[in-house]
Design a protein around this motif. Structure first.
Motif, short mmCIF file in Angstrom:
data_model
loop_
_atom_site.label_atom_id
_atom_site.label_comp_id
_atom_site.label_asym_id
_atom_site.label_seq_id
_atom_site.Cartn_x
_atom_site.Cartn_y
_atom_site.Cartn_z
N ALA A 177 36.60 38.55 32.19
CA ALA A 177 35.61 38.23 31.16
C ALA A 177 34.20 38.25 31.75
N PHE A 178 34.05 37.75 32.97
CA PHE A 178 32.73 37.70 33.58
C PHE A 178 32.20 39.11 33.85
N GLU A 179 33.09 40.03 34.22
CA GLU A 179 32.67 41.42 34.47
C GLU A 179 32.09 42.06 33.21
N GLN A 180 32.52 41.61 32.04
CA GLN A 180 32.04 42.20 30.79
C GLN A 180 30.60 41.82 30.48
N VAL A 181 30.09 40.74 31.07
CA VAL A 181 28.75 40.27 30.71
C VAL A 181 27.81 40.12 31.91
N ARG A 182 28.28 40.27 33.10
CA ARG A 182 27.46 40.00 34.28
C ARG A 182 26.42 41.08 34.50
N GLU A 183 25.40 40.71 35.29
CA GLU A 183 24.48 41.68 35.83
C GLU A 183 24.97 42.05 37.22
N PRO A 184 24.78 43.29 37.65
CA PRO A 184 25.29 43.72 38.96
C PRO A 184 24.84 42.80 40.09
N GLY A 185 25.81 42.39 40.90
CA GLY A 185 25.49 41.58 42.06
C GLY A 185 25.28 40.11 41.80
N LYS A 186 25.44 39.66 40.54
CA LYS A 186 25.20 38.26 40.22
C LYS A 186 26.49 37.57 39.80
N PHE A 187 26.65 36.33 40.24
CA PHE A 187 27.82 35.54 39.89
C PHE A 187 27.41 34.30 39.09
N LEU A 188 26.25 34.36 38.48
CA LEU A 188 25.76 33.24 37.69
C LEU A 188 24.91 33.77 36.54
N ILE A 189 25.18 33.27 35.33
CA ILE A 189 24.37 33.62 34.16
C ILE A 189 23.56 32.38 33.81
N ARG A 190 22.26 32.42 34.09
CA ARG A 190 21.40 31.28 33.85
C ARG A 190 20.94 31.21 32.39
N ASN A 191 20.83 32.36 31.75
CA ASN A 191 20.31 32.43 30.39
C ASN A 191 21.43 32.88 29.46
N ALA A 192 22.24 31.94 29.03
CA ALA A 192 23.44 32.26 28.25
C ALA A 192 23.44 31.56 26.89
#
Length: 217
Positions: free
Chosen positions: A196-211
């Motif tokens: 699920a995280f791969e579907q929304v992540r930005e490359p190289g990031k493991f945290l979504i601050r603005n969700a």
């Protein structure tokens, strides 16, 4: 005389070019450091969430706690491998993350709707039986989203919503979203598994601050 002036002019140009290159190199280095920091922050938060989940299971165990703990220990090892591969401090966790809510008593009523109690909410404070938001509402405003490190089909875990709840998670930085079911409890509002995280992540990031997290069912 003219030769001296020409040399002086060339020297000034060379110094100017060197200064620009130095500033540019510094900016690139700072950008790289910032991205690495965001990546490590996400992995640290994921590690802390899983550690707190294990602590919650040990504090209020049930018949399935041993299996859940073993699963999360495997997840923690995978997160540590990702920390090492990303150049992060291995084993570091985000100790400032909000702890899960207090565990409900063992005799608590099963989730509303009369469905079978799978035990996933026991001892985890995942809000089973509560109604933290109506369908279509934006919930957990201001929450960051990271990954649990678990494999499998796209899914989420949560300490706010009972198993079976459907959530839509949108990364507002790239406008990508995923709609997933809550399949287990965790120490945060919405913790996405790897798929699920791969579907929304930005490359190289493991945290979504603005969700944005929405309850859709």
């Amino acid at each position: 005389m003219s030769r001296k002036k020409s040399f002086s002019r060339k020297k000034k140009i060379a110094l100017l070019v060197g200064a620009v290159a130095l500033v540019g190199g510094t900016a690139v280095a700072m950008t790289g450091t910032s991205q690495a920091s965001v990546e490590c922050d996400g992995l640290n938060t994921a590690l802390a969430n899983n550690q707190r989940f294990i602590d919650g299971q040990r504090a209020a165990p049930d018949a399935l706690s041993d299996a859940r703990i073993k699963n999360r220990q495997d997840v923690i090892e995978e997160i540590r491998r990702k920390q090492a591969a990303s150049g992060c401090e291995v084993g570091a966790s985000d100790t400032g993350a909000a702890p899960p809510a207090e565990a409900p008593p063992a005799e608590a009523a099963p989730p509303a709707g009369g469905g079978e109690d799978t035990g996933e909410g026991a001892g985890t404070g995942n809000g089973a039986g509560s109604d933290p938001g109506r369908a279509g509402e934006v919930v957990c405003a201001g929450s960051t989203v990271t990954l649990s490190g678990e494999a499998g089909a796209p899914a989420a875990s949560s300490n706010e919503f009972p198993v079976g709840t459907t959530l839509k998670v949108t990364n507002l930085d790239n406008d990508k979203s995923t709609t997933v079911q809550v399949t287990a409890a965790s120490g945060s509002c919405a913790l996405l598994n790897d798929a699920a995280f791969e579907q929304v992540r930005e490359p190289g990031k493991f945290l979504i601050r603005n969700a944005r997290i929405e309850r859709v069912g």
